[in-house]
Design a protein around this motif. Structure first.
Motif, short mmCIF file in Angstrom:
data_model
loop_
_atom_site.label_atom_id
_atom_site.label_comp_id
_atom_site.label_asym_id
_atom_site.label_seq_id
_atom_site.Cartn_x
_atom_site.Cartn_y
_atom_site.Cartn_z
N ARG A 202 1.35 -1.03 -0.06
CA ARG A 202 -0.06 -0.08 -0.28
C ARG A 202 0.76 1.31 -0.17
NH1 ARG A 202 -4.88 -0.41 1.36
NH2 ARG A 202 -6.25 -3.13 1.44
N PHE A 203 0.26 2.40 -0.53
CA PHE A 203 1.06 3.65 -0.64
C PHE A 203 0.41 4.84 -1.28
CE2 PHE A 203 2.50 0.54 -3.50
CZ PHE A 203 3.93 0.21 -3.82
N ASP A 204 1.06 5.92 0.63
CA ASP A 204 0.24 6.84 0.49
C ASP A 204 0.15 8.03 -1.25
OD1 ASP A 204 0.88 6.72 2.84
OD2 ASP A 204 2.98 7.26 2.91
N ARG A 205 0.52 7.64 -1.73
CA ARG A 205 1.03 8.53 -2.62
C ARG A 205 0.76 7.27 -4.21
NH1 ARG A 205 3.43 13.34 -3.30
NH2 ARG A 205 1.50 14.21 -1.56
N ILE A 206 -0.39 6.86 -5.22
CA ILE A 206 -0.45 6.11 -6.46
C ILE A 206 -0.69 7.68 -7.06
CG2 ILE A 206 -1.19 5.21 -7.46
CD1 ILE A 206 -1.87 3.34 -5.63
N VAL A 207 0.27 7.66 -8.43
CA VAL A 207 0.18 8.44 -9.90
C VAL A 207 0.59 6.93 -10.51
CG1 VAL A 207 0.61 10.65 -8.73
CG2 VAL A 207 2.32 8.50 -9.71
N SER A 208 -0.43 7.81 -11.58
CA SER A 208 -0.24 7.19 -13.27
C SER A 208 -1.21 7.87 -14.41
CB SER A 208 -1.09 5.39 -13.00
OG SER A 208 -0.74 4.72 -13.71
N ASN A 209 0.04 7.70 -14.82
CA ASN A 209 -0.17 8.30 -16.33
C ASN A 209 -0.34 6.71 -17.34
OD1 ASN A 209 -0.59 9.50 -19.26
ND2 ASN A 209 1.81 10.59 -18.68
N PRO A 210 -1.15 6.34 -17.36
CA PRO A 210 -1.21 5.04 -18.63
C PRO A 210 -1.44 5.26 -19.43
CG PRO A 210 -3.43 5.08 -17.51
CD PRO A 210 -2.49 6.41 -16.51
N PRO A 211 -0.67 4.10 -19.90
CA PRO A 211 -1.66 3.95 -21.75
C PRO A 211 -3.53 3.75 -21.68
CG PRO A 211 -0.73 1.67 -21.08
CD PRO A 211 -0.77 2.08 -19.95
N PHE A 212 -3.30 5.44 -21.70
CA PHE A 212 -5.43 5.83 -21.35
C PHE A 212 -6.27 6.03 -22.39
CE2 PHE A 212 -3.25 9.76 -21.02
CZ PHE A 212 -4.15 10.25 -21.40
N VAL A 213 -5.61 5.87 -23.82
CA VAL A 213 -5.55 5.99 -25.38
C VAL A 213 -7.38 5.29 -25.56
CG1 VAL A 213 -5.35 6.35 -27.67
CG2 VAL A 213 -3.59 7.38 -26.17
N VAL A 214 -7.99 5.46 -25.55
CA VAL A 214 -9.98 4.85 -26.46
C VAL A 214 -9.42 4.40 -27.58
CG1 VAL A 214 -11.95 5.15 -26.48
CG2 VAL A 214 -10.64 5.99 -24.29
N GLY A 215 -9.70 2.81 -27.47
CA GLY A 215 -9.46 2.14 -28.65
C GLY A 215 -9.17 1.21 -29.11
N PRO A 216 -9.22 0.54 -29.71
CA PRO A 216 -9.73 -0.82 -30.20
C PRO A 216 -8.46 -1.95 -29.40
CG PRO A 216 -9.10 0.20 -32.48
CD PRO A 216 -8.28 1.27 -31.58
N ASP A 217 -8.53 -2.92 -29.26
CA ASP A 217 -7.71 -4.01 -27.96
C ASP A 217 -6.72 -4.43 -28.70
OD1 ASP A 217 -9.41 -5.10 -30.23
OD2 ASP A 217 -10.41 -6.84 -28.06
N SER A 218 -6.13 -3.90 -29.29
CA SER A 218 -4.26 -3.65 -29.70
C SER A 218 -3.57 -2.59 -29.76
CB SER A 218 -4.51 -3.41 -31.28
OG SER A 218 -5.14 -2.95 -32.04
N VAL A 219 -1.91 -3.26 -28.81
CA VAL A 219 -0.73 -2.87 -28.69
C VAL A 219 -0.26 -2.16 -30.89
CG1 VAL A 219 0.39 -2.37 -27.64
CG2 VAL A 219 -1.55 -3.32 -26.65
N GLU A 220 -0.21 -1.43 -30.64
CA GLU A 220 0.88 -0.43 -31.81
C GLU A 220 1.72 0.08 -31.77
OE1 GLU A 220 -1.45 0.87 -34.85
OE2 GLU A 220 -2.91 -0.75 -35.05
N LEU A 221 1.36 0.74 -30.28
CA LEU A 221 2.56 1.80 -29.84
C LEU A 221 2.33 1.73 -27.72
CD1 LEU A 221 2.27 5.20 -31.65
CD2 LEU A 221 4.00 3.53 -32.07
N VAL A 222 3.37 1.50 -27.36
CA VAL A 222 3.48 1.44 -25.96
C VAL A 222 3.18 1.90 -25.67
CG1 VAL A 222 4.70 -0.28 -23.86
CG2 VAL A 222 4.75 -1.29 -26.64
N TYR A 223 3.71 3.18 -25.39
CA TYR A 223 3.20 4.10 -24.48
C TYR A 223 1.81 4.49 -24.81
CZ TYR A 223 3.40 7.77 -28.42
OH TYR A 223 2.77 8.38 -29.18
#
Length: 490
Positions: A202-223
């Motif tokens: 467990r953590f006091d603070r969590i931050v995340s800028n995940p690969p949040f782009v809305v799109g198809p269920d495939s991975v073309e660019l990992v970021y």
């Protein structure tokens, strides 16, 4: 990949020795060339360069001009006419009150370049806006999930006793380790998918800028692509982050969500959160149609929407949205606080006004206001004292009087914050007068309401009930502040 960690410290030390910080860069280039640099206009920068060490570093690592191979020892390069070109971007930044130097994959800001599928970002707009949404203050532990090149980890290490950074992408982890080493910052970098590397912690603070782009269920660019389809990445982060927070710990996420006809986006995001244990504030900063959304992300990967490849990809992406009945895509911030076993409190709203300052202090204040409300009954609120927020404006709006054919008629009365998110509430004359009578050491709300009711021959009990409901909304948005919170901030 070249052993970047071993050479990163030497590269950054060259920047340090030359005084190539953000301030040093601005001073060396001057205001016009500095502005051109941030606009992505290399020619305007190149023409002011001389022969100093700073000039050589700018050419080699920021403009990525062809240079002698000796200048790029230990760095991935590409052979071009006139020498070699760095495939690594190195730039100075001033984040969280400290000078940092960030290494990442080269992008298209200075040269024509199409990123590969394993591209690792440097300091992007999403990372900066997320960083500005994190409340100030020291914490014991921070988790940066989906750390990429480690930008957030480096910045938040200034206010955290320990930082754990995770990512599934080996190249990103190489950059994160290299950046931590080069900037003399201790970060625990771990490989793994989503929360797997920190299972049971467990953590006091969590931050995340995940690969949040809305799109198809495939991975073309990992970021960018999570492989989960639609807004699955945001759903995973929002739903699972609460389970990794310490008591009163908070998570701060960049997220996106789809809009469907007949379903509110607020309801969609709220359904991702547990029924108990969290106070969540969801802010939709922007909402765009599918066509604009896809076009934006095609350009982000340096793919021209007019090209054959661009048109083919846009058609596939838009067909996917149509198949899943997506009418729009919302983007914004999600702030979540662990409140123990209490019923969850979820507010999802649009941030319609531009911010006049960083969002972080506002998030911290929002959680404090929510806690105050959570621990008070309607009677407690009525018997409390309040302050009017400094700079609160009373706006009276009149429009042309169509009935009379001349002059103006009152149309709206608003109380509006002139700081932070600049929230605005329409009120009536009674509530405006009651708010005007508030003073942190003055009468309680119930006393002010009784005086107003007597002077206007109104039902005091009914007016008090309405005033308490309205004051709760004004407190939640910080237009009115309980005296106890004013004293705590002094």
């Amino acid at each position: 990949m070249t052993d970047l960690k071993s050479s990163a410290r030497q590269i950054v030390q060259r920047f340090r020795d030359a005084g190539l910080t953000v301030d040093g860069l601005h001073e060396h280039l001057g205001p016009a060339a500095t502005a051109a640099l941030y606009r992505g206009e290399p020619a305007a920068v190149r023409r002011v360069l001389g022969t100093s060490v700073i000039d050589d570093l700018i050419r080699a690592f920021i403009l990525r001009d062809p240079v002698d191979p000796a200048q790029l020892a230990g760095v991935e390069t590409q052979a071009v006419d006139g020498g070699v070109r760095s495939l690594i971007d190195v730039r100075p930044y001033h984040l969280a009150g400290t000078d940092l130097w960030i290494l990442s994959d080269a992008d298209a800001s200075m040269t024509e370049h199409v990123p590969g599928s394993d591209h690792v970002l440097g300091v992007g707009a999403a990372s900066l806006t997320l960083l500005q949404s994190v409340p100030p203050g020291q914490v014991n532990s921070t988790l940066d999930l989906g750390c990429g090149s480690g930008v957030l980890s480096l910045a938040l290490a200034q206010t955290s006793d320990s930082v754990t950074a995770t990512d599934i992408h080996p190249r990103a982890l190489d950059f994160a380790r290299a950046n931590a080493h080069a900037n003399d910052i201790d970060i625990d970098v771990r490989a793994g998918s989503w929360f797997d590397p920190v299972a049971g912690q467990r953590f006091d603070r969590i931050v995340s800028n995940p690969p949040f782009v809305v799109g198809p269920d495939s991975v073309e660019l990992v970021y960018r692509d999570s492989g989960l389809g639609l807004d699955g990445a945001s759903q995973l982060m929002v739903s699972q982050a609460p389970g990794y927070l310490t008591e009163n710990g908070s998570a701060h996420l960049v997220a996106a969500w789809v809009h469907h006809e007949g379903q509110s986006w607020q309801q969609r995001v709220a359904s991702w959160l547990p029924e108990r244990g969290v106070c969540a504030w969801v802010l939709q900063r922007d909402v765009v149609d599918p066509e604009t959304y896809v076009s934006t992300w095609l350009r982000d990967e340096s793919l021209d929407p007019r090209s054959a490849a661009g048109q083919e990809k846009m058609t596939r992406w838009l067909d996917y949205f149509a198949e899943h009945e997506v009418t729009a895509i919302g983007v914004g911030f999600v702030a979540i606080q662990n409140i123990g076993d209490a019923p969850s409190e979820i507010t999802a709203e649009e941030l319609t006004q531009g911010l006049s300052a960083d969002l972080g202090p506002e998030v911290a204040e929002y959680f404090a206001r929510a806690e105050w409300l959570r621990t008070r009954s309607a009677v407690d609120i009525a018997q409390s004292q309040f302050a009017v927020r400094p700079g609160l404006a009373r706006e009276e709006v009149s429009v042309a009087n169509e009935d009379a054919g001349v002059g103006f008629a009152p149309a709206a009365l608003r109380l509006t914050r002139t700081d932070g998110p600049r929230f605005s509430h329409e009120v009536d004359e009674a509530l405006a007068a009651i708010v005007a009578g508030l003073h942190p050491q003055g009468l309680s709300l119930v006393d002010i309401v009784e005086l107003y009711a007597l002077s206007h021959d109104l039902d005091g009990d009914a007016l008090l009930d309405d005033a308490v409901v309205a004051i709760v909304d004004l407190i939640r948005h910080g237009l009115v502040i309980p005296t106890q919170l004013c004293e705590e901030n002094e």
